[in-house]
Design a protein around this motif. Structure first.
Motif, PDB file in Angstrom:
ATOM      1  N   PHE A 123      17.695 -33.893 -31.178  1.00 53.81           N
ATOM      2  CA  PHE A 123      17.330 -34.701 -32.094  1.00 53.81           C
ATOM      3  C   PHE A 123      16.149 -33.527 -33.203  1.00 53.81           C
ATOM      4  O   PHE A 123      15.328 -33.346 -34.475  1.00 53.81           O
ATOM      5  N   ARG A 124      16.410 -32.384 -32.569  1.00 54.77           N
ATOM      6  CA  ARG A 124      15.634 -31.224 -33.703  1.00 54.77           C
ATOM      7  C   ARG A 124      16.105 -31.089 -35.192  1.00 54.77           C
ATOM      8  O   ARG A 124      15.422 -30.546 -36.221  1.00 54.77           O
ATOM      9  N   THR A 125      17.343 -31.814 -35.953  1.00 52.59           N
ATOM     10  CA  THR A 125      17.426 -31.697 -36.781  1.00 52.59           C
ATOM     11  C   THR A 125      17.698 -32.675 -37.742  1.00 52.59           C
ATOM     12  O   THR A 125      17.503 -33.499 -38.763  1.00 52.59           O
ATOM     13  N   ASP A 126      16.844 -33.677 -36.592  1.00 47.37           N
ATOM     14  CA  ASP A 126      16.910 -35.250 -36.805  1.00 47.37           C
ATOM     15  C   ASP A 126      15.881 -35.342 -37.913  1.00 47.37           C
ATOM     16  O   ASP A 126      14.297 -35.643 -37.433  1.00 47.37           O
ATOM     17  N   PRO A 127      15.904 -36.131 -39.115  1.00 45.92           N
ATOM     18  CA  PRO A 127      14.678 -36.091 -40.720  1.00 45.92           C
ATOM     19  C   PRO A 127      13.731 -37.125 -39.713  1.00 45.92           C
ATOM     20  O   PRO A 127      12.482 -36.954 -40.315  1.00 45.92           O
ATOM     21  N   ASP A 128      13.987 -38.194 -38.976  1.00 51.55           N
ATOM     22  CA  ASP A 128      12.869 -38.713 -38.917  1.00 51.55           C
ATOM     23  C   ASP A 128      12.110 -38.902 -37.029  1.00 51.55           C
ATOM     24  O   ASP A 128      11.799 -39.470 -36.624  1.00 51.55           O
TER      25      ASP A 128
END
Length: 195
Positions: free
Chosen positions: A113-118
Protein backbone atom coordinates in the motif's frame (compact mmCIF):
# COMPACT_ATOMS: atom_id res chain seq x y z
CA UNK A 1 -14.13 -8.02 28.36
CA UNK A 2 -11.33 -5.49 28.61
CA UNK A 3 -11.67 -1.77 27.98
CA UNK A 4 -8.16 -1.86 26.52
CA UNK A 5 -7.75 -2.26 22.73
CA UNK A 6 -7.44 -5.68 21.11
CA UNK A 7 -4.33 -6.17 18.97
CA UNK A 8 -3.79 -8.70 16.19
CA UNK A 9 -0.23 -9.51 15.11
CA UNK A 10 -0.45 -10.90 11.57
CA UNK A 11 2.73 -12.76 10.69
CA UNK A 12 3.51 -13.46 14.34
CA UNK A 13 5.88 -16.36 13.64
CA UNK A 14 8.01 -14.54 11.06
CA UNK A 15 11.32 -12.79 11.71
CA UNK A 16 9.74 -9.38 12.37
CA UNK A 17 6.75 -10.87 14.21
CA UNK A 18 9.09 -12.62 16.64
CA UNK A 19 10.83 -9.33 17.45
CA UNK A 20 7.49 -7.57 17.76
CA UNK A 21 6.31 -10.09 20.36
CA UNK A 22 9.48 -9.48 22.36
CA UNK A 23 8.91 -5.71 22.20
CA UNK A 24 5.27 -6.12 23.27
CA UNK A 25 6.52 -8.11 26.26
CA UNK A 26 9.11 -5.48 27.25
CA UNK A 27 7.01 -2.32 26.95
CA UNK A 28 4.16 -1.02 29.08
CA UNK A 29 1.18 -3.30 28.63
CA UNK A 30 -1.56 -1.18 27.09
CA UNK A 31 -3.31 -4.01 25.26
CA UNK A 32 -6.31 -6.11 26.13
CA UNK A 33 -6.34 -9.29 24.09
CA UNK A 34 -3.39 -9.96 21.75
CA UNK A 35 -4.17 -12.35 18.90
CA UNK A 36 -1.37 -14.03 17.02
CA UNK A 37 -2.18 -14.88 13.41
CA UNK A 38 -0.27 -16.71 10.69
CA UNK A 39 -0.82 -17.72 7.10
CA UNK A 40 -2.18 -21.25 6.96
CA UNK A 41 -2.38 -23.85 4.19
CA UNK A 42 -5.98 -22.70 3.65
CA UNK A 43 -5.15 -18.98 3.45
CA UNK A 44 -5.81 -17.44 0.08
CA UNK A 45 -3.78 -16.17 -1.51
CA UNK A 46 -0.94 -18.31 -0.18
CA UNK A 47 2.21 -16.38 -1.14
CA UNK A 48 5.46 -18.09 -1.96
CA UNK A 49 7.86 -18.01 0.97
CA UNK A 50 4.95 -17.74 3.38
CA UNK A 51 5.15 -18.84 6.96
CA UNK A 52 5.47 -22.53 7.59
CA UNK A 53 2.32 -24.60 7.81
CA UNK A 54 3.57 -25.51 11.28
CA UNK A 55 3.03 -21.90 12.40
CA UNK A 56 -0.69 -22.31 13.05
CA UNK A 57 -1.23 -23.99 16.40
CA UNK A 58 2.21 -23.12 17.75
CA UNK A 59 2.29 -21.50 21.16
CA UNK A 60 4.37 -18.32 21.48
CA UNK A 61 5.09 -16.29 24.57
CA UNK A 62 3.90 -12.70 24.72
CA UNK A 63 3.61 -10.67 27.94
CA UNK A 64 4.71 -13.76 29.87
CA UNK A 65 1.78 -15.85 28.64
CA UNK A 66 1.66 -18.58 26.03
CA UNK A 67 -0.70 -17.70 23.20
CA UNK A 68 -1.71 -20.07 20.43
CA UNK A 69 -1.15 -18.89 16.86
CA UNK A 70 -4.44 -18.93 14.94
CA UNK A 71 -4.97 -19.23 11.21
CA UNK A 72 -5.44 -16.05 9.23
CA UNK A 73 -9.18 -15.82 8.52
CA UNK A 74 -11.71 -13.01 8.15
CA UNK A 75 -13.44 -13.74 11.44
CA UNK A 76 -10.09 -13.61 13.28
CA UNK A 77 -10.42 -9.82 13.01
CA UNK A 78 -13.81 -9.59 14.70
CA UNK A 79 -13.40 -7.27 17.70
CA UNK A 80 -9.82 -6.32 16.76
CA UNK A 81 -9.01 -2.63 17.18
CA UNK A 82 -5.52 -2.60 15.64
CA UNK A 83 -3.94 -5.16 13.32
CA UNK A 84 -0.19 -5.07 12.74
CA UNK A 85 0.66 -6.80 9.44
CA UNK A 86 4.08 -8.18 8.60
CA UNK A 87 3.42 -10.61 5.78
CA UNK A 88 4.41 -10.73 2.09
CA UNK A 89 2.91 -8.06 -0.17
CA UNK A 90 0.36 -10.32 -1.87
CA UNK A 91 -0.97 -11.57 1.47
CA UNK A 92 -1.20 -8.03 2.85
CA UNK A 93 -2.97 -6.81 -0.30
CA UNK A 94 -5.63 -9.48 0.21
CA UNK A 95 -6.01 -9.59 4.02
CA UNK A 96 -5.44 -5.98 5.16
CA UNK A 97 -8.60 -4.61 3.47
CA UNK A 98 -10.59 -7.51 4.95
CA UNK A 99 -9.29 -6.68 8.43
CA UNK A 100 -10.13 -3.00 7.91
CA UNK A 101 -13.63 -3.95 6.73
CA UNK A 102 -14.08 -5.80 10.05
CA UNK A 103 -13.27 -2.57 11.92
CA UNK A 104 -9.54 -2.88 12.63
CA UNK A 105 -7.11 -0.07 11.96
CA UNK A 106 -4.42 -1.82 9.93
CA UNK A 107 -0.75 -0.89 10.17
CA UNK A 108 0.97 -2.61 7.26
CA UNK A 109 4.69 -3.23 7.00
CA UNK A 110 4.62 -4.66 3.45
CA UNK A 111 5.01 -2.72 0.24
CA UNK A 112 1.43 -3.44 -0.84
CA UNK A 113 0.00 0.00 0.00
CA UNK A 114 3.02 2.32 0.01
CA UNK A 115 2.00 4.10 -3.19
CA UNK A 116 -1.78 4.03 -2.64
CA UNK A 117 -2.99 7.65 -2.37
CA UNK A 118 -5.73 6.56 0.06
CA UNK A 119 -3.26 4.94 2.47
CA UNK A 120 -1.05 7.32 4.46
CA UNK A 121 2.65 6.49 4.62
CA UNK A 122 3.47 7.27 8.25
CA UNK A 123 6.63 7.65 10.31
CA UNK A 124 5.46 8.64 13.81
CA UNK A 125 8.48 10.87 14.49
CA UNK A 126 7.98 12.78 11.22
CA UNK A 127 4.28 12.87 10.25
CA UNK A 128 2.11 11.33 12.98
CA UNK A 129 -0.83 13.54 11.96
CA UNK A 130 -1.08 11.63 8.65
CA UNK A 131 -2.36 8.54 10.49
CA UNK A 132 -5.63 10.35 11.29
CA UNK A 133 -6.74 10.35 7.65
CA UNK A 134 -7.06 6.75 6.49
CA UNK A 135 -9.92 6.34 4.00
CA UNK A 136 -9.20 2.64 3.55
CA UNK A 137 -8.60 1.99 7.26
CA UNK A 138 -4.94 1.21 6.56
CA UNK A 139 -1.70 2.97 7.49
CA UNK A 140 1.46 2.00 5.64
CA UNK A 141 5.00 1.90 6.93
CA UNK A 142 7.95 2.86 4.73
CA UNK A 143 10.60 0.33 3.82
CA UNK A 144 13.18 -0.44 6.50
CA UNK A 145 15.89 1.44 4.59
CA UNK A 146 13.75 4.57 4.63
CA UNK A 147 12.87 4.14 8.29
CA UNK A 148 16.52 3.92 9.31
CA UNK A 149 17.24 7.40 7.99
CA UNK A 150 13.98 9.32 7.76
CA UNK A 151 13.90 10.59 11.34
CA UNK A 152 17.27 12.30 10.93
CA UNK A 153 16.42 13.49 7.41
CA UNK A 154 13.04 14.77 8.60
CA UNK A 155 14.75 16.95 11.20
CA UNK A 156 17.27 18.20 8.62
CA UNK A 157 14.47 18.95 6.17
CA UNK A 158 12.49 20.86 8.80
CA UNK A 159 15.56 22.98 9.57
CA UNK A 160 17.12 23.44 6.12
CA UNK A 161 14.50 22.44 3.51
CA UNK A 162 16.21 19.52 1.76
CA UNK A 163 15.44 19.36 -1.97
CA UNK A 164 17.31 16.30 -3.16
CA UNK A 165 18.80 13.11 -1.76
CA UNK A 166 21.06 10.62 -3.51
CA UNK A 167 21.89 7.42 -1.71
CA UNK A 168 22.70 3.75 -2.11
CA UNK A 169 21.23 1.02 0.03
CA UNK A 170 22.33 -2.54 0.65
CA UNK A 171 19.54 -4.68 2.02
CA UNK A 172 19.82 -6.89 5.07
CA UNK A 173 19.34 -10.62 4.73
CA UNK A 174 16.71 -10.44 7.46
CA UNK A 175 14.31 -9.12 4.83
CA UNK A 176 14.03 -12.70 3.62
CA UNK A 177 12.83 -13.84 7.05
CA UNK A 178 14.05 -16.81 9.08
CA UNK A 179 14.86 -18.79 5.92
CA UNK A 180 17.12 -16.04 4.58
CA UNK A 181 19.02 -15.77 7.88
CA UNK A 182 19.53 -19.56 8.02
CA UNK A 183 20.71 -19.62 4.39
CA UNK A 184 23.29 -16.93 5.17
CA UNK A 185 24.49 -18.88 8.22
CA UNK A 186 24.97 -22.02 6.10
CA UNK A 187 26.82 -20.04 3.44
CA UNK A 188 29.10 -18.40 6.01
CA UNK A 189 29.89 -21.80 7.51
CA UNK A 190 30.88 -23.12 4.09
CA UNK A 191 33.09 -20.13 3.36
CA UNK A 192 34.69 -20.28 6.81
CA UNK A 193 35.17 -24.04 6.52
CA UNK A 194 33.34 -24.72 9.78
CA UNK A 195 30.62 -26.99 8.35
Amino acid sequence: MSDRPTLAVVGATGAVGTVLLRILSQRADIWGDIRLLAISPDSHPRPSGAESERAVGRRLTVRGEEVEVAALAEDAFDGVDIALFDVPDEAAAHWAPLAAARGAVVVDNSGAFRTDPDVPLVVPEVNPHAARRRPRGIVSSPHCTTLSMIVALGALHAEFGLRELVLSSYQAVSGAGHEGVETLRRQLSLVAGTE
